[in-house]
Motif scaffolding. Structure first.
Motif, PDB file in Angstrom:
ATOM      1  N   PRO A  21      10.138  58.949   3.495  1.00  0.00           N
ATOM      2  CA  PRO A  21      10.596  59.598   2.184  1.00  0.00           C
ATOM      3  C   PRO A  21      11.837  59.471   1.861  1.00  0.00           C
ATOM      4  O   PRO A  21      12.673  59.200   2.647  1.00  0.00           O
ATOM      5  N   ILE A  22      12.180  58.950   0.516  1.00  0.00           N
ATOM      6  CA  ILE A  22      13.337  58.621   0.190  1.00  0.00           C
ATOM      7  C   ILE A  22      13.919  59.988  -0.629  1.00  0.00           C
ATOM      8  O   ILE A  22      15.001  60.535  -0.484  1.00  0.00           O
ATOM      9  N   CYS A  23      13.238  60.363  -1.823  1.00  0.00           N
ATOM     10  CA  CYS A  23      13.654  61.486  -2.534  1.00  0.00           C
ATOM     11  C   CYS A  23      12.526  62.052  -3.466  1.00  0.00           C
ATOM     12  O   CYS A  23      11.633  61.229  -3.718  1.00  0.00           O
ATOM     13  N   GLU A  24      12.857  63.326  -3.815  1.00  0.00           N
ATOM     14  CA  GLU A  24      12.027  63.581  -5.048  1.00  0.00           C
ATOM     15  C   GLU A  24      12.460  63.285  -6.522  1.00  0.00           C
ATOM     16  O   GLU A  24      13.578  63.630  -6.543  1.00  0.00           O
ATOM     17  N   MET A  25      11.815  62.818  -7.346  1.00  0.00           N
ATOM     18  CA  MET A  25      12.184  62.661  -8.407  1.00  0.00           C
ATOM     19  C   MET A  25      11.649  63.737  -9.641  1.00  0.00           C
ATOM     20  O   MET A  25      10.725  64.391  -9.355  1.00  0.00           O
ATOM     21  N   GLU A  26      11.821  63.484 -10.876  1.00  0.00           N
ATOM     22  CA  GLU A  26      11.345  64.471 -11.673  1.00  0.00           C
ATOM     23  C   GLU A  26       9.720  64.158 -11.963  1.00  0.00           C
ATOM     24  O   GLU A  26       9.097  65.324 -12.237  1.00  0.00           O
ATOM     25  N   GLY A  40      12.886  46.230   0.773  1.00  0.00           N
ATOM     26  CA  GLY A  40      13.432  47.091  -0.364  1.00  0.00           C
ATOM     27  C   GLY A  40      11.949  47.587  -0.982  1.00  0.00           C
ATOM     28  O   GLY A  40      12.145  48.271  -1.905  1.00  0.00           O
ATOM     29  N   ARG A  41      10.912  47.299  -0.490  1.00  0.00           N
ATOM     30  CA  ARG A  41       9.543  47.726  -1.305  1.00  0.00           C
ATOM     31  C   ARG A  41       9.386  49.280  -1.300  1.00  0.00           C
ATOM     32  O   ARG A  41       9.753  49.869  -0.130  1.00  0.00           O
ATOM     33  N   VAL A  42       9.179  49.781  -2.401  1.00  0.00           N
ATOM     34  CA  VAL A  42       9.152  51.125  -2.432  1.00  0.00           C
ATOM     35  C   VAL A  42       7.632  51.423  -3.136  1.00  0.00           C
ATOM     36  O   VAL A  42       7.182  50.698  -3.648  1.00  0.00           O
ATOM     37  N   ILE A  43       7.237  52.779  -3.032  1.00  0.00           N
ATOM     38  CA  ILE A  43       6.327  53.550  -3.853  1.00  0.00           C
ATOM     39  C   ILE A  43       6.627  54.569  -4.610  1.00  0.00           C
ATOM     40  O   ILE A  43       7.177  55.712  -3.827  1.00  0.00           O
ATOM     41  N   LEU A  44       6.496  54.612  -6.047  1.00  0.00           N
ATOM     42  CA  LEU A  44       6.756  55.974  -6.515  1.00  0.00           C
ATOM     43  C   LEU A  44       5.444  56.619  -6.982  1.00  0.00           C
ATOM     44  O   LEU A  44       4.604  56.007  -7.778  1.00  0.00           O
ATOM     45  N   ALA A  45       5.109  57.652  -6.130  1.00  0.00           N
ATOM     46  CA  ALA A  45       3.545  58.405  -6.548  1.00  0.00           C
ATOM     47  C   ALA A  45       4.088  59.724  -7.294  1.00  0.00           C
ATOM     48  O   ALA A  45       4.797  60.366  -7.107  1.00  0.00           O
ATOM     49  N   TYR A  46       3.015  59.585  -8.328  1.00  0.00           N
ATOM     50  CA  TYR A  46       3.283  60.632  -9.538  1.00  0.00           C
ATOM     51  C   TYR A  46       2.949  62.084  -8.664  1.00  0.00           C
ATOM     52  O   TYR A  46       2.558  62.272  -7.655  1.00  0.00           O
ATOM     53  N   LYS A  47       3.696  63.024  -9.349  1.00  0.00           N
ATOM     54  CA  LYS A  47       3.970  64.721  -8.783  1.00  0.00           C
ATOM     55  C   LYS A  47       2.492  65.116  -8.663  1.00  0.00           C
ATOM     56  O   LYS A  47       2.300  66.136  -8.010  1.00  0.00           O
ATOM     57  N   PHE A  65       7.084  56.041 -16.057  1.00  0.00           N
ATOM     58  CA  PHE A  65       7.604  54.679 -16.199  1.00  0.00           C
ATOM     59  C   PHE A  65       9.246  54.414 -16.471  1.00  0.00           C
ATOM     60  O   PHE A  65       9.571  53.522 -15.753  1.00  0.00           O
ATOM     61  N   GLY A  66       9.729  55.456 -17.113  1.00  0.00           N
ATOM     62  CA  GLY A  66      11.186  55.468 -17.000  1.00  0.00           C
ATOM     63  C   GLY A  66      11.618  55.628 -15.518  1.00  0.00           C
ATOM     64  O   GLY A  66      12.712  54.814 -15.405  1.00  0.00           O
ATOM     65  N   GLU A  67      11.177  56.214 -14.734  1.00  0.00           N
ATOM     66  CA  GLU A  67      11.567  56.441 -13.411  1.00  0.00           C
ATOM     67  C   GLU A  67      11.356  55.184 -12.680  1.00  0.00           C
ATOM     68  O   GLU A  67      11.956  54.967 -11.543  1.00  0.00           O
ATOM     69  N   VAL A  68      10.334  54.545 -12.915  1.00  0.00           N
ATOM     70  CA  VAL A  68       9.909  53.216 -12.243  1.00  0.00           C
ATOM     71  C   VAL A  68      11.161  52.231 -12.672  1.00  0.00           C
ATOM     72  O   VAL A  68      11.731  51.614 -11.753  1.00  0.00           O
ATOM     73  N   SER A  69      11.310  52.216 -13.684  1.00  0.00           N
ATOM     74  CA  SER A  69      12.707  51.545 -14.267  1.00  0.00           C
ATOM     75  C   SER A  69      13.834  51.947 -13.684  1.00  0.00           C
ATOM     76  O   SER A  69      14.655  50.823 -12.934  1.00  0.00           O
ATOM     77  N   LYS A  70      14.086  52.939 -13.410  1.00  0.00           N
ATOM     78  CA  LYS A  70      15.293  53.422 -12.867  1.00  0.00           C
ATOM     79  C   LYS A  70      15.248  53.193 -11.295  1.00  0.00           C
ATOM     80  O   LYS A  70      16.334  52.507 -10.711  1.00  0.00           O
ATOM     81  N   VAL A  71      14.222  53.267 -10.542  1.00  0.00           N
ATOM     82  CA  VAL A  71      13.961  52.709  -9.243  1.00  0.00           C
ATOM     83  C   VAL A  71      14.214  51.263  -9.292  1.00  0.00           C
ATOM     84  O   VAL A  71      14.857  50.648  -8.234  1.00  0.00           O
TER      85      VAL A  71
END
Length: 139
Positions: A21-26, A40-47, A65-71
């Motif tokens: 775990p890195i963090c919770e995002m919006e 540096g490979r990561v996964i952003l999983a939808y809430k 997808f805005g958060e994908v871009s931020k990551v």
């Protein structure tokens, strides 16, 4: 909605098999992929437990997808890859998530599609936390 068989929904031990775990995002939860042959490979999983990007509203999709871009920007800042690849899979784990995969010219699988889990490079918990902290700082 949560699926009790879904690692992204249940978090804890299920997701710990492959993610740190890195963090919770919006819009979801960010994990460092434990197999680090692409540093540096990561996964952003939808809430929420949804299978497809068409299962959420246009506003929710744009935010995700805005958060994908931020990551991705954070990954560029911290790891300086030559390119970032993106992958949205889930044939068997039907929870919307995006793999954000740094690629390095001359490195593992440069010029080709990244392997889902090459099972080559694993780190210590201390090393995962150092990487996660750097990503958190860059976000």
């Amino acid at each position: 909605m949560k699926d009790p068989n879904c690692a992204y929904c249940m978090k804890g031990d299920l997701v710990a098999k492959f993610g740190y775990p890195i963090c919770e995002m919006e819009t979801g939860f960010l994990y460092l992929f434990k197999e680090q042959s692409k540093k540096g490979r990561v996964i952003l999983a939808y809430k929420d437990h949804v299978s497809e990007m068409i299962d959420i509203s246009e506003e929710e999709r744009n935010a995700f997808f805005g958060e994908v871009s931020k990551v991705a920007k954070a990954i560029h800042t911290v790891f300086h890859p030559d390119k970032v690849n993106y992958g949205a899979y889930g044939d068997t784990g039907c929870h919307l998530h995006m793999h954000i995969v740094p690629k390095y010219n001359g490195g593992d699988e440069w010029g080709g599609t990244f392997t889902m889990n090459p099972d080559k490079v694993y780190l210590t918990d201390k090393e995962y936390e150092e990487m996660a902290a750097a990503i958190r700082e860059a976000l």
